[in-house]
Design an enzyme around this catalytic site. Structure first.
Site, mmCIF file in Angstrom:
data_model
loop_
_atom_site.group_PDB
_atom_site.id
_atom_site.type_symbol
_atom_site.label_atom_id
_atom_site.label_comp_id
_atom_site.label_asym_id
_atom_site.label_seq_id
_atom_site.Cartn_x
_atom_site.Cartn_y
_atom_site.Cartn_z
ATOM 1 N N CYS A 1 -37.485 20.645 -4.249
ATOM 2 C CA CYS A 1 -38.085 20.542 -3.061
ATOM 3 C C CYS A 1 -38.778 21.960 -2.771
ATOM 4 O O CYS A 1 -38.291 23.054 -2.920
ATOM 5 C CB CYS A 1 -37.005 20.406 -2.065
ATOM 6 S SG CYS A 1 -37.414 20.511 -0.300
ATOM 7 N N ASP B 1 -2.204 9.714 16.612
ATOM 8 C CA ASP B 1 -2.750 10.823 16.590
ATOM 9 C C ASP B 1 -2.149 11.430 15.456
ATOM 10 O O ASP B 1 -1.029 11.962 15.672
ATOM 11 C CB ASP B 1 -2.519 11.582 18.022
ATOM 12 C CG ASP B 1 -3.100 12.861 17.865
ATOM 13 O OD1 ASP B 1 -3.909 13.178 17.146
ATOM 14 O OD2 ASP B 1 -3.139 13.466 18.959
ATOM 15 N N CYS C 1 -12.444 16.894 1.589
ATOM 16 C CA CYS C 1 -13.956 17.595 1.563
ATOM 17 C C CYS C 1 -13.894 19.097 1.819
ATOM 18 O O CYS C 1 -15.066 19.722 1.990
ATOM 19 C CB CYS C 1 -14.605 16.729 2.314
ATOM 20 S SG CYS C 1 -14.252 17.073 4.209
#
Length: 429
Positions: free
Chosen positions: A68, A337, A385
């Protein structure tokens, strides 16, 4: 400040190069291991400094030419200047460093080589384009590295072709609106079937703007065109033509623009396959932070009963729909929750499973891990993640008797410093 010449030793979390100067660690954006660089110090704190590269005197052996032309300016990618093999080696080192430094695991902890699970370009199927109007010129792209300025782009090599094809038309659409200065962001997402768009607004569309948007949706074959004004979870659909779906194990999962899906479609197929291999087959499983059923449905093909726990009611609606369409009737969706002690406590009324699949957001699942003794499974598959919050949670699971049997970093986000991982814990019951 005078320029100084430094040798870059390695990469650290976030993708910056580490060098040493005047008994300090120096963190250098855009550097790779083995580089000999001339830098300008940009900041100093106790024990470390930051620096920018002025020139590369001798490139490191693994430096490569970024694909890029805006790399180093745009903040979307961090590692295009490093060959892909070394990117994966770096990501494994991030996981090892987090486990030892944060989780206090020893060097014998089994961490596999980083798995190659997707193409290295054109893999991303969701993006949030930032929009700015500067002197009557519309800028559309991503944030500049370390800034809220927007880098104007007409193409991004990590985006899938469907999203790249929309960038120039979107710039024209937003530029045609009467409220173009009141559009901060446009979200785009592509399923294996259907492309959707969310236009974020500060002020409402005029009637003519509305017509422009409808024409855009029709002309570009969109499945959905939604607008969001006010609360982030409140979307209004302007246009619908079919739906957005992705394919997994021969099943079709529907999703809406606000739903979480993995941005890497090909990578998600491999991620789920690895999680299922670790989970195995059995009578009962739980899927925590289940979302729309990305892991729930494959688990239900391998277990007699599956409980799916999720805090977002809307996502559970999609999970029910997806499970019904797949003919999987042994799934029990529960709105819970999982970040609150009370929510976790409420699960005590359900039978303890053999295996738990855990796929929390970036902040991890510390409350659940603190109470794991009440639900001790034979196996727990943790998909993360964020190596830092995973390492924190892994230490808590170890404290409560969980043996960390395997950790595999995954290159779900090539060209960036982000790391996905999958880990297996076991208990002796």
């Amino acid at each position: 400040m005078d320029l100084i010449d430094l040798n870059v030793e390695k990469l650290v979390t976030g993708g910056r190069g580490l060098a040493r100067w005047d008994k300090m660690a120096v963190f250098i954006a855009g550097a790779v291991p083995g580089d000999h660089v001339r830098v300008r110090i940009t900041g100093r704190r106790r024990g470390h400094a930051t620096a920018d590269i002025v020139s590369i005197l001798q490139p490191g052996p693994h430096r490569t030419t970024p694909l890029c032309p805006r790399f180093g300016i745009c903040g979307g990618c961090h590692l295009q200047h490093l060959d892909i093999t070394q990117q994966r080696s770096f990501k494994r080192s991030v996981v090892i460093d987090s486990l030892t430094r944060i989780g206090h695991f020893d060097a014998s902890t089994p961490v596999a080589q980083t798995g190659e699970i997707s193409p290295v370009w054109n893999y991303r199927r969701k993006a949030g384009f930032k929009v700015r109007l500067v002197r009557d010129r519309l800028i559309l792209g991503f944030h500049q590295a370390g800034s809220h300025r927007v880098v104007d782009l007409d193409h991004c090599p990590v985006l899938c072709p469907q999203l790249n094809d929309l960038m120039q038309p979107l710039r024209s659409l937003v530029g045609s609106l009467s409220i173009r200065a009141q559009v901060p962001q446009v979200d785009v997402m592509a399923g294996d079937r259907g492309v959707g768009l969310v236009l974020h607004l500060i002020k409402p569309l005029s009637r003519q703007d509305h017509e422009h948007c409808l024409a855009f949706a029709r002309d570009h074959g969109l499945a959905r065109f939604d607008v969001q004004q006010g609360r982030k979870d409140r979307l209004v659909s302007l246009y619908q033509s079919g739906g957005m779906e992705y394919f997994l194990e021969g099943m079709t999962l529907k999703f809406l623009p606000a739903d979480f899906i993995q941005v890497n479609g090909a990578g998600n197929i491999q991620l789920v396959a690895m999680a299922m291999a670790a989970a195995g087959h059995g009578a009962r499983a739980w899927d925590l932070f289940s979302g729309i059923g990305n892991f729930t449905l494959p688990l239900a093909r391998r277990h007699g009963e599956v409980w799916a726990m999720e805090g977002n009611r809307s996502s559970l609606d999609r999970l029910r729909l997806n499970s019904q369409r797949a003919g999987l009737e042994r799934i029990e969706p529960l709105n819970v929750d999982l970040f609150s002690p009370e929510g976790v406590q409420s699960l005590k009324q359900y039978p303890v499973p053999e295996v738990i699949n855990l796929d929390p957001p970036r902040e991890g699942a510390i409350e659940w891990c603190r109470q794991i003794r009440q639900f001790t499974p034979q196996r727990l598959v943790y998909v993360s993640c964020d190596p830092a919050t995973f390492s924190r949670d892994a230490a808590v699971l170890r404290h409560h008797g969980g043996a960390l049997r395997a950790v595999t970093p995954l290159d779900l986000f090539p060209q960036t410093s982000h790391v996905e991982l999958i880990a297996l814990f076991e208990w002796n019951r």
